[in-house]
Scaffold this active site. Structure first.
Site, PDB file in Angstrom:
ATOM      1  N   VAL A 169       0.839  -1.193   0.000  1.00  0.00           N
ATOM      2  CA  VAL A 169       0.000   0.000   0.000  1.00  0.00           C
ATOM      3  C   VAL A 169       0.880   1.250   0.000  1.00  0.00           C
ATOM      4  O   VAL A 169       0.552   2.242  -0.663  1.00  0.00           O
ATOM      5  CB  VAL A 169      -0.961   0.003   1.218  1.00  0.00           C
ATOM      6  CG1 VAL A 169      -1.740   1.309   1.294  1.00  0.00           C
ATOM      7  CG2 VAL A 169      -1.917  -1.178   1.151  1.00  0.00           C
ATOM      8  N   CYS A 170       1.979   1.205   0.705  1.00  0.00           N
ATOM      9  CA  CYS A 170       2.844   2.384   0.870  1.00  0.00           C
ATOM     10  C   CYS A 170       3.273   3.029  -0.446  1.00  0.00           C
ATOM     11  O   CYS A 170       3.161   4.252  -0.586  1.00  0.00           O
ATOM     12  CB  CYS A 170       4.054   2.038   1.723  1.00  0.00           C
ATOM     13  SG  CYS A 170       3.627   1.436   3.376  1.00  0.00           S
ATOM     14  N   PRO A 171       3.753   2.267  -1.453  1.00  0.00           N
ATOM     15  CA  PRO A 171       4.168   2.953  -2.679  1.00  0.00           C
ATOM     16  C   PRO A 171       3.007   3.611  -3.416  1.00  0.00           C
ATOM     17  O   PRO A 171       3.197   4.648  -4.060  1.00  0.00           O
ATOM     18  CB  PRO A 171       4.815   1.857  -3.523  1.00  0.00           C
ATOM     19  CG  PRO A 171       4.350   0.574  -2.949  1.00  0.00           C
ATOM     20  CD  PRO A 171       4.055   0.837  -1.506  1.00  0.00           C
TER      21      PRO A 171
ATOM     22  N   LEU B 153       2.485   6.975  -1.539  1.00  0.00           N
ATOM     23  CA  LEU B 153       3.565   7.926  -1.780  1.00  0.00           C
ATOM     24  C   LEU B 153       3.502   8.470  -3.207  1.00  0.00           C
ATOM     25  O   LEU B 153       3.707   9.668  -3.435  1.00  0.00           O
ATOM     26  CB  LEU B 153       4.916   7.280  -1.485  1.00  0.00           C
ATOM     27  CG  LEU B 153       5.155   6.976  -0.001  1.00  0.00           C
ATOM     28  CD1 LEU B 153       6.354   6.040   0.169  1.00  0.00           C
ATOM     29  CD2 LEU B 153       5.343   8.240   0.803  1.00  0.00           C
TER      30      LEU B 153
END
Length: 187
Positions: free
Chosen positions: A46-48, A51
């Protein structure tokens, strides 16, 4: 206890930004709006997406006088490796702060118990170093950068227009409210 309307605590770290390692400290936050965008870890799922979504509004945030700092418990070396290997992360122009010792994560009371990771949280800090907005989502729920942009604009409007408040779903240019005795019970 909520950190809303409290000053940020001091920190200093090394970050990765635009192909270089740079020093960043809480002193850099003075005199401008700042977003601290915590995420659990580099090389995740999920993080990329979050960002990259944030990068999509970065130029507009900059035009509003807002700087962005992403933070995970990874080192600046890991941030560099992720930036060089991920198509999504390779587009990032804002600083990726290393927080291996957890000082920044703990300063923002954002440590996930028993995991050593940061929660998926966003903090908006005003030019006086005061936290004005906090959002935290569960592990599997990504944030929406467009909604964050709306909230930044609302926070800046309220700061620049004392006595006015922004109602739900307020968008730039729409009417605001002026709380008063005469308004009680009429909304």
């Amino acid at each position: 206890m909520s950190l809303i309307n409290t000053p940020i605590k001091p920190f200093a770290t090394t970050a990765y930004r635009s192909g270089a390692f740079v020093d960043v400290s809480s002193d850099d936050f003075q005199g401008k709006w700042n977003i601290v965008f915590f995420y659990p870890a580099d090389f995740t799922f999920v993080c990329p997406t979050e960002l990259a979504d944030l990068q999509g509004i970065y130029a507009e945030l900059q035009s509003l006088g807002v700087e962005v700092y992403s933070v995970s418990r990874d080192s600046h070396f890991v941030h560099k490796a992720w930036h060089e290997t991920s198509p999504e992360i390779g587009t990032l122009e804002f600083a990726m702060l290393g927080d291996v010792n957890g000082v920044i994560t703990n300063n923002f009371d954002n440590a996930r118990p028993d995991s050593g990771l940061a929660d998926r949280s966003t903090y908006l800090i005003d030019p006086d170093g005061i936290i004005q907005y906090i959002e935290t989502t569960p592990e599997g729920v990504g944030r929406n950068a467009t909604e964050l942009l709306r909230k930044v604009k609302a926070a800046q409007y309220v700061r620049n227009h004392p006595g006015e408040v922004c109602p739900a779903k307020w968008e730039e240019g729409e009417e605001t409210l002026t709380p008063s005795f005469d308004l009680v019970g009429k909304i």
